[in-house]
Design an enzyme around this catalytic site. Structure first.
Site, PDB file in Angstrom:
ATOM      1  N   LEU A   1      -8.164  -3.828   5.471  1.00  0.00           N
ATOM      2  CA  LEU A   1      -9.195  -2.500   5.921  1.00  0.00           C
ATOM      3  C   LEU A   1      -8.594  -1.430   6.001  1.00  0.00           C
ATOM      4  N   ALA A   2      -7.299  -1.206   6.434  1.00  0.00           N
ATOM      5  CA  ALA A   2      -6.552  -0.224   6.857  1.00  0.00           C
ATOM      6  C   ALA A   2      -6.570   0.787   5.542  1.00  0.00           C
TER       7      ALA A   2
ATOM      8  N   ASN B   1      -5.537  10.892  13.055  1.00  0.00           N
ATOM      9  CA  ASN B   1      -5.405   9.793  14.398  1.00  0.00           C
ATOM     10  C   ASN B   1      -6.514   8.889  14.476  1.00  0.00           C
ATOM     11  N   PHE B   2      -6.342   7.958  15.541  1.00  0.00           N
ATOM     12  CA  PHE B   2      -7.364   7.154  15.941  1.00  0.00           C
ATOM     13  C   PHE B   2      -7.758   6.089  14.827  1.00  0.00           C
ATOM     14  N   LEU B   3      -6.721   5.743  14.000  1.00  0.00           N
ATOM     15  CA  LEU B   3      -7.108   4.629  13.052  1.00  0.00           C
ATOM     16  C   LEU B   3      -7.164   3.222  13.897  1.00  0.00           C
ATOM     17  N   CYS B   4      -8.389   2.591  13.558  1.00  0.00           N
ATOM     18  CA  CYS B   4      -8.648   1.295  14.518  1.00  0.00           C
ATOM     19  C   CYS B   4      -9.333   0.381  13.567  1.00  0.00           C
ATOM     20  N   VAL B   5      -9.005  -0.761  13.713  1.00  0.00           N
ATOM     21  CA  VAL B   5      -9.803  -1.576  12.970  1.00  0.00           C
ATOM     22  C   VAL B   5      -9.951  -3.030  14.170  1.00  0.00           C
TER      23      VAL B   5
ATOM     24  N   LEU C   1      -2.015  13.975  19.773  1.00  0.00           N
ATOM     25  CA  LEU C   1      -2.495  13.297  20.858  1.00  0.00           C
ATOM     26  C   LEU C   1      -2.626  11.819  20.951  1.00  0.00           C
TER      27      LEU C   1
ATOM     28  N   PHE D   1       0.744  -1.078  -0.053  1.00  0.00           N
ATOM     29  CA  PHE D   1      -0.008   0.081  -0.005  1.00  0.00           C
ATOM     30  C   PHE D   1       0.626   1.285   0.086  1.00  0.00           C
ATOM     31  N   TRP D   2       1.795   1.376   0.970  1.00  0.00           N
ATOM     32  CA  TRP D   2       2.500   2.711   1.022  1.00  0.00           C
ATOM     33  C   TRP D   2       3.420   3.022   0.046  1.00  0.00           C
TER      34      TRP D   2
ATOM     35  N   THR E   1       1.285  10.303  13.587  1.00  0.00           N
ATOM     36  CA  THR E   1       2.481   9.339  14.447  1.00  0.00           C
ATOM     37  C   THR E   1       1.777   8.198  14.419  1.00  0.00           C
TER      38      THR E   1
HETATM   39  S1  MYA Z   1      -1.307   5.224  14.589  1.00  0.00           S
HETATM   40  C1  MYA Z   1      -2.411   4.040  15.560  1.00  0.00           C
HETATM   41  C2  MYA Z   1      -2.847   2.931  14.777  1.00  0.00           C
HETATM   42  N1  MYA Z   1      -3.888   2.115  15.294  1.00  0.00           N
HETATM   43  C3  MYA Z   1      -3.314   1.098  16.232  1.00  0.00           C
HETATM   44  O1  MYA Z   1      -2.296   0.674  16.233  1.00  0.00           O
HETATM   45  C4  MYA Z   1      -4.615   0.378  16.961  1.00  0.00           C
HETATM   46  C5  MYA Z   1      -4.504  -1.102  16.976  1.00  0.00           C
HETATM   47  N2  MYA Z   1      -4.324  -1.656  15.527  1.00  0.00           N
HETATM   48  C6  MYA Z   1      -5.208  -1.630  14.517  1.00  0.00           C
HETATM   49  O2  MYA Z   1      -6.291  -1.280  14.708  1.00  0.00           O
HETATM   50  C7  MYA Z   1      -4.464  -2.303  13.206  1.00  0.00           C
HETATM   51  O3  MYA Z   1      -3.786  -3.095  13.322  1.00  0.00           O
HETATM   52  C8  MYA Z   1      -4.400  -0.928  12.099  1.00  0.00           C
HETATM   53  C9  MYA Z   1      -3.969  -1.684  10.841  1.00  0.00           C
HETATM   54  C10 MYA Z   1      -5.589  -0.289  11.825  1.00  0.00           C
HETATM   55  C11 MYA Z   1      -3.636  -0.168  12.641  1.00  0.00           C
HETATM   56  N3  MYA Z   1      -0.511   3.629  10.116  1.00  0.00           N
HETATM   57  O4  MYA Z   1      -5.813  -3.427   7.506  1.00  0.00           O
HETATM   58  P1  MYA Z   1      -4.486  -4.236   7.161  1.00  0.00           P
HETATM   59  C12 MYA Z   1      -0.544  -0.257   7.336  1.00  0.00           C
HETATM   60  C13 MYA Z   1      -0.419   3.502   8.840  1.00  0.00           C
HETATM   61  O5  MYA Z   1      -4.533  -5.543   6.600  1.00  0.00           O
HETATM   62  P2  MYA Z   1      -4.396  -4.284  10.192  1.00  0.00           P
HETATM   63  C14 MYA Z   1      -2.700   6.312  13.984  1.00  0.00           C
HETATM   64  O6  MYA Z   1      -3.660   6.439  14.250  1.00  0.00           O
HETATM   65  C15 MYA Z   1       0.488  -1.602   7.083  1.00  0.00           C
HETATM   66  O7  MYA Z   1       1.844  -0.941   6.762  1.00  0.00           O
HETATM   67  N4  MYA Z   1      -0.588   2.383   8.086  1.00  0.00           N
HETATM   68  O8  MYA Z   1      -3.808  -4.017   8.599  1.00  0.00           O
HETATM   69  C16 MYA Z   1      -2.252   7.144  12.637  1.00  0.00           C
HETATM   70  C17 MYA Z   1      -0.049  -2.241   5.633  1.00  0.00           C
HETATM   71  O9  MYA Z   1       0.391  -1.516   4.659  1.00  0.00           O
HETATM   72  P3  MYA Z   1       1.688  -1.869   3.660  1.00  0.00           P
HETATM   73  C18 MYA Z   1      -0.411   1.388   8.679  1.00  0.00           C
HETATM   74  O10 MYA Z   1      -3.508  -4.734  11.054  1.00  0.00           O
HETATM   75  C19 MYA Z   1      -2.722   6.607  11.601  1.00  0.00           C
HETATM   76  C20 MYA Z   1      -1.537  -2.322   5.620  1.00  0.00           C
HETATM   77  O11 MYA Z   1      -1.593  -1.019   6.775  1.00  0.00           O
HETATM   78  C21 MYA Z   1      -0.672   1.406  10.289  1.00  0.00           C
HETATM   79  O12 MYA Z   1      -5.652  -5.003   9.930  1.00  0.00           O
HETATM   80  C22 MYA Z   1      -1.987   7.359  10.157  1.00  0.00           C
HETATM   81  C23 MYA Z   1      -2.071  -3.436   6.564  1.00  0.00           C
HETATM   82  O13 MYA Z   1      -3.447  -2.912   6.603  1.00  0.00           O
HETATM   83  C24 MYA Z   1      -0.706   2.457  10.998  1.00  0.00           C
HETATM   84  N5  MYA Z   1      -0.568   2.576  12.285  1.00  0.00           N
HETATM   85  O14 MYA Z   1      -5.017  -2.747  10.377  1.00  0.00           O
HETATM   86  C25 MYA Z   1      -2.732   6.550   9.069  1.00  0.00           C
HETATM   87  N6  MYA Z   1      -0.446   0.107  10.670  1.00  0.00           N
HETATM   88  O15 MYA Z   1       1.315  -3.006   2.956  1.00  0.00           O
HETATM   89  C26 MYA Z   1      -1.944   7.164   7.552  1.00  0.00           C
HETATM   90  C27 MYA Z   1      -0.600  -0.664   9.767  1.00  0.00           C
HETATM   91  O16 MYA Z   1       1.993  -0.799   2.838  1.00  0.00           O
HETATM   92  C28 MYA Z   1      -2.638   8.644   7.374  1.00  0.00           C
HETATM   93  N7  MYA Z   1      -0.396   0.110   8.496  1.00  0.00           N
HETATM   94  O17 MYA Z   1       2.897  -2.009   4.597  1.00  0.00           O
HETATM   95  C29 MYA Z   1      -2.111   9.262   6.087  1.00  0.00           C
HETATM   96  C30 MYA Z   1      -2.615  10.382   5.595  1.00  0.00           C
HETATM   97  C31 MYA Z   1      -3.946  10.525   5.272  1.00  0.00           C
HETATM   98  C32 MYA Z   1      -4.469  11.662   4.699  1.00  0.00           C
HETATM   99  C33 MYA Z   1      -3.889  12.563   3.791  1.00  0.00           C
HETATM  100  C34 MYA Z   1      -4.618  13.942   3.279  1.00  0.00           C
HETATM  101  C35 MYA Z   1      -3.966  14.652   2.379  1.00  0.00           C
HETATM  102  O1  JJ1 Z   2       4.472   2.722  28.174  1.00  0.00           O
HETATM  103  C1  JJ1 Z   2       5.097   2.231  27.471  1.00  0.00           C
HETATM  104  N1  JJ1 Z   2       6.114   1.312  28.088  1.00  0.00           N
HETATM  105  C2  JJ1 Z   2       6.161   0.904  29.194  1.00  0.00           C
HETATM  106  C3  JJ1 Z   2       5.337  -0.338  29.914  1.00  0.00           C
HETATM  107  C4  JJ1 Z   2       6.024  -1.474  29.405  1.00  0.00           C
HETATM  108  C5  JJ1 Z   2       5.381  -2.725  29.624  1.00  0.00           C
HETATM  109  C6  JJ1 Z   2       6.063  -3.788  28.792  1.00  0.00           C
HETATM  110  N2  JJ1 Z   2       5.800  -3.777  27.413  1.00  0.00           N
HETATM  111  C7  JJ1 Z   2       7.425   1.036  29.820  1.00  0.00           C
HETATM  112  N3  JJ1 Z   2       7.881   1.194  31.107  1.00  0.00           N
HETATM  113  C8  JJ1 Z   2       8.969   1.549  31.786  1.00  0.00           C
HETATM  114  C9  JJ1 Z   2       9.148   2.469  32.801  1.00  0.00           C
HETATM  115  C10 JJ1 Z   2      10.056   2.858  33.520  1.00  0.00           C
HETATM  116  C11 JJ1 Z   2       9.856   3.565  34.761  1.00  0.00           C
HETATM  117  C12 JJ1 Z   2      11.105   3.960  35.691  1.00  0.00           C
HETATM  118  C13 JJ1 Z   2      12.119   4.256  34.836  1.00  0.00           C
HETATM  119  C14 JJ1 Z   2      12.496   3.428  33.537  1.00  0.00           C
HETATM  120  C15 JJ1 Z   2      11.387   3.175  32.912  1.00  0.00           C
HETATM  121  O2  JJ1 Z   2       8.415   1.166  29.062  1.00  0.00           O
HETATM  122  C16 JJ1 Z   2       5.381   2.298  26.114  1.00  0.00           C
HETATM  123  C17 JJ1 Z   2       6.248   3.504  25.684  1.00  0.00           C
HETATM  124  O3  JJ1 Z   2       7.660   3.530  26.222  1.00  0.00           O
HETATM  125  N4  JJ1 Z   2       4.164   2.619  25.362  1.00  0.00           N
HETATM  126  C18 JJ1 Z   2       3.709   1.820  24.461  1.00  0.00           C
HETATM  127  O4  JJ1 Z   2       4.373   0.952  23.939  1.00  0.00           O
HETATM  128  C19 JJ1 Z   2       2.335   2.207  23.632  1.00  0.00           C
HETATM  129  C20 JJ1 Z   2       2.389   2.383  22.281  1.00  0.00           C
HETATM  130  C21 JJ1 Z   2       3.140   3.483  21.823  1.00  0.00           C
HETATM  131  C22 JJ1 Z   2       3.153   3.719  20.332  1.00  0.00           C
HETATM  132  C23 JJ1 Z   2       2.041   4.647  20.179  1.00  0.00           C
HETATM  133  C24 JJ1 Z   2       1.347   4.899  19.104  1.00  0.00           C
HETATM  134  C25 JJ1 Z   2       0.649   6.371  18.901  1.00  0.00           C
HETATM  135  C26 JJ1 Z   2      -0.578   6.256  18.214  1.00  0.00           C
HETATM  136  C27 JJ1 Z   2      -0.612   7.715  17.183  1.00  0.00           C
HETATM  137  O5  JJ1 Z   2      -1.654   8.204  17.363  1.00  0.00           O
END
Ligand code: MYA
Ligand code: JJ1
Length: 388
Positions: free
Chosen positions: A149-150, A136-140, A388, A4-5, A172
């Site tokens: 689906l993502a 933000n808040f991409l979630c499946v 956030l 995809f990317w 992020t």
């Molecule tokens: S980051 C927080 C993301 N959410 C989570 O981590 C929550 C728990 N996980 C899930 O809900 C799922 O695992 C998600 C993926 C939904 C993440 N950002 O559908 P798939 C790519 C971007 O089979 P699933 C946040 O919210 C992956 O590399 N892409 O996978 C910011 C692969 O592509 P490719 C991601 O696990 C989001 C494809 O998706 C991410 O079922 C920014 C696989 O899809 C990720 N975090 O679902 C989004 N994770 O094959 C981009 C996986 O190419 C915004 N993938 O490697 C871009 C700007 C859009 C606006 C533009 C305007 C101009």
């Molecule tokens: O919170 C996080 N890690 C903690 C808990 C680890 C538990 C085992 N995996 C951690 N704790 C150590 C703390 C310690 C306190 C005393 C001093 C030494 C350190 O490391 C981590 C961040 O470190 N959080 C996550 O992994 C959550 C996901 C982060 C990615 C976020 C994606 C954001 C989505 C975008 O919108």
């Protein structure tokens, strides 16, 4: 590798060393009439919805999806648990578009199974102010993972952003994608070390006892900086001036006006906390600090279910040393019963993390821009942006 990317206007891994590529938009805007008018196709069992985040019913549905299916740490011990009030705030800044709050439901049961959002923001990248979407808040739902689906969700939010004549985005993620503009480290400052150790968030250090650990992380009862107080509505103009001036030193930072500052930084209970230093002599606003509230669910623990975490947001020091200002922020967070204070190594945070007894976490956060190339990877200290 990234099926995809590789098709998207983002920096690609193969181009990382190539300094002949110019900084700025990767592809030009297309005429609005050429933007696809209909939503992308979903698998037949599902349908798109636009989420009305004004209603508590919708906030509750989104809350339920995220609290059960959103981001977890590497060992699946904790899951982000954004509150309904937080979601209501995060998704309704000045100028927000309802059409950018996108859900996917099962047609038959109406169950919400996926979500993605955008909010508008002006970001400054070096000397250019760019209108963007913050995604933000991409979630499946866990049961629908790995079905591609993502990419459909991302294409649909992109289409709806384009319909508003916006062509760039910032986001992020904890995972590495093509390609980060910067990679930041999470740091954690224990406020309630006993609970953090009990739930497996942290461990007793070598040659440390529980009572020695509790003593190590003890903080004063009250803040030490004269004139330190909660931010109020009448402070918005002064805080905006202070923050705008401060953010100029970073390569990437939001371009905030008074309306943005009122929305993003005026204290909102259990959502965002902001404090400032008003000079007792001149009544000037000289310093500012803030954090937002993002609890995590503790998965499968017999006695504790929620970890109360504060996340460092925007901080500005001009007169009070940043170290002292952040120590006061820690004191306020402890006073408000947070278990841990988290921060990234962005902006000038490196200057206080070690001294204030933060330790590095096991998580990293990668920052990305969509359709905007940056010539070199940035140091975290060159980033003036917290999402956030
Ligand atoms: S980051 C927080 C993301 N959410 C989570 O981590 C929550 C728990 N996980 C899930 O809900 C799922 O695992 C998600 C993926 C939904 C993440 N950002 O559908 P798939 C790519 C971007 O089979 P699933 C946040 O919210 C992956 O590399 N892409 O996978 C910011 C692969 O592509 P490719 C991601 O696990 C989001 C494809 O998706 C991410 O079922 C920014 C696989 O899809 C990720 N975090 O679902 C989004 N994770 O094959 C981009 C996986 O190419 C915004 N993938 O490697 C871009 C700007 C859009 C606006 C533009 C305007 C101009
Ligand atoms: O919170 C996080 N890690 C903690 C808990 C680890 C538990 C085992 N995996 C951690 N704790 C150590 C703390 C310690 C306190 C005393 C001093 C030494 C350190 O490391 C981590 C961040 O470190 N959080 C996550 O992994 C959550 C996901 C982060 C990615 C976020 C994606 C954001 C989505 C975008 O919108």
């Amino acid at each position: 590798r990234h099926k995809f990317w590789e098709t998207q206007p983002v920096g690609q891994f193969k181009d990382l060393g190539d300094s002949s590529l110019p900084e700025g938009p990767i592809e030009p805007p297309t005429p609005l009439s050429e933007v696809k008018q209909e939503p992308y196709n979903l698998p037949n069992l599902y349908e798109w919805i636009t989420c009305d985040m004004e209603t508590t019913e919708m906030c509750t549905e989104v809350y339920n999806l995220l609290s059960n299916n959103y981001v977890e740490d590497d060992d699946n011990m904790f899951r982000f648990n954004y509150s309904k009030e937080f979601l209501h705030w995060a998704l309704r800044p000045p100028g927000h578009y309802k059409s950018w709050h996108i859900g996917v439901r099962v047609k038959s049961s109406k169950k919400l199974v996926a979500f993605i959002t955008g909010v508008p923001a002006r970001l400054r990248v070096r000397d250019s102010i760019v209108q963007m979407a913050e995604i933000n808040f991409l979630c499946v739902h866990k049961k629908l993972r790995s079905k591609r689906l993502a990419p459909v969700m991302i294409k649909e939010v992109t289409r709806r952003v384009h319909l508003e004549n916006i062509w760039q985005a910032a986001y992020t993620a904890g995972v590495v994608l093509p390609t980060p503009i910067s990679t930041c480290q999470y740091w954690h400052r224990s406020l309630n070390p006993k609970k953090l150790i009990d739930v497996g968030f942290s461990r007793l250090g070598a040659r440390m006892t529980m009572s020695r650990t509790i003593k190590l992380y003890k903080l004063p009862e009250s803040t030490v900086t004269p004139g330190f107080r909660k931010m109020e509505l009448h402070d918005v103009p002064a805080v905006t001036r202070l923050l705008r001036n401060y953010l100029l030193q970073f390569l990437v930072a939001p371009d905030l006006d008074e309306n943005d500052v009122e929305h993003w930084l005026l204290p909102k209970e259990d959502v965002v906390d902001s404090f400032l230093v008003e000079s007792p002599e001149t009544h000037e606003i000289t310093d500012f600090c803030s954090f937002y509230t993002l609890p995590s669910s503790i998965l499968g623990h017999p006695s504790h279910s929620i970890l109360k975490a504060a996340y460092s947001y925007y901080n500005v020091s001009t007169k009070t040393p940043l170290l002292q200002l952040m120590n006061d922020a820690l004191i306020m967070a402890k006073h408000k019963d947070y278990d841990v204070f988290n921060a990234l190594d962005v902006m000038q945070n490196d200057s206080f993390l070690k001294e204030l007894k933060f330790g590095p976490g096991d998580g990293k956060l990668h920052y990305y821009l969509y359709n905007y190339r940056i010539k070199h990877v940035l140091r975290p200290s060159e980033l003036g942006l917290v999402l956030l």
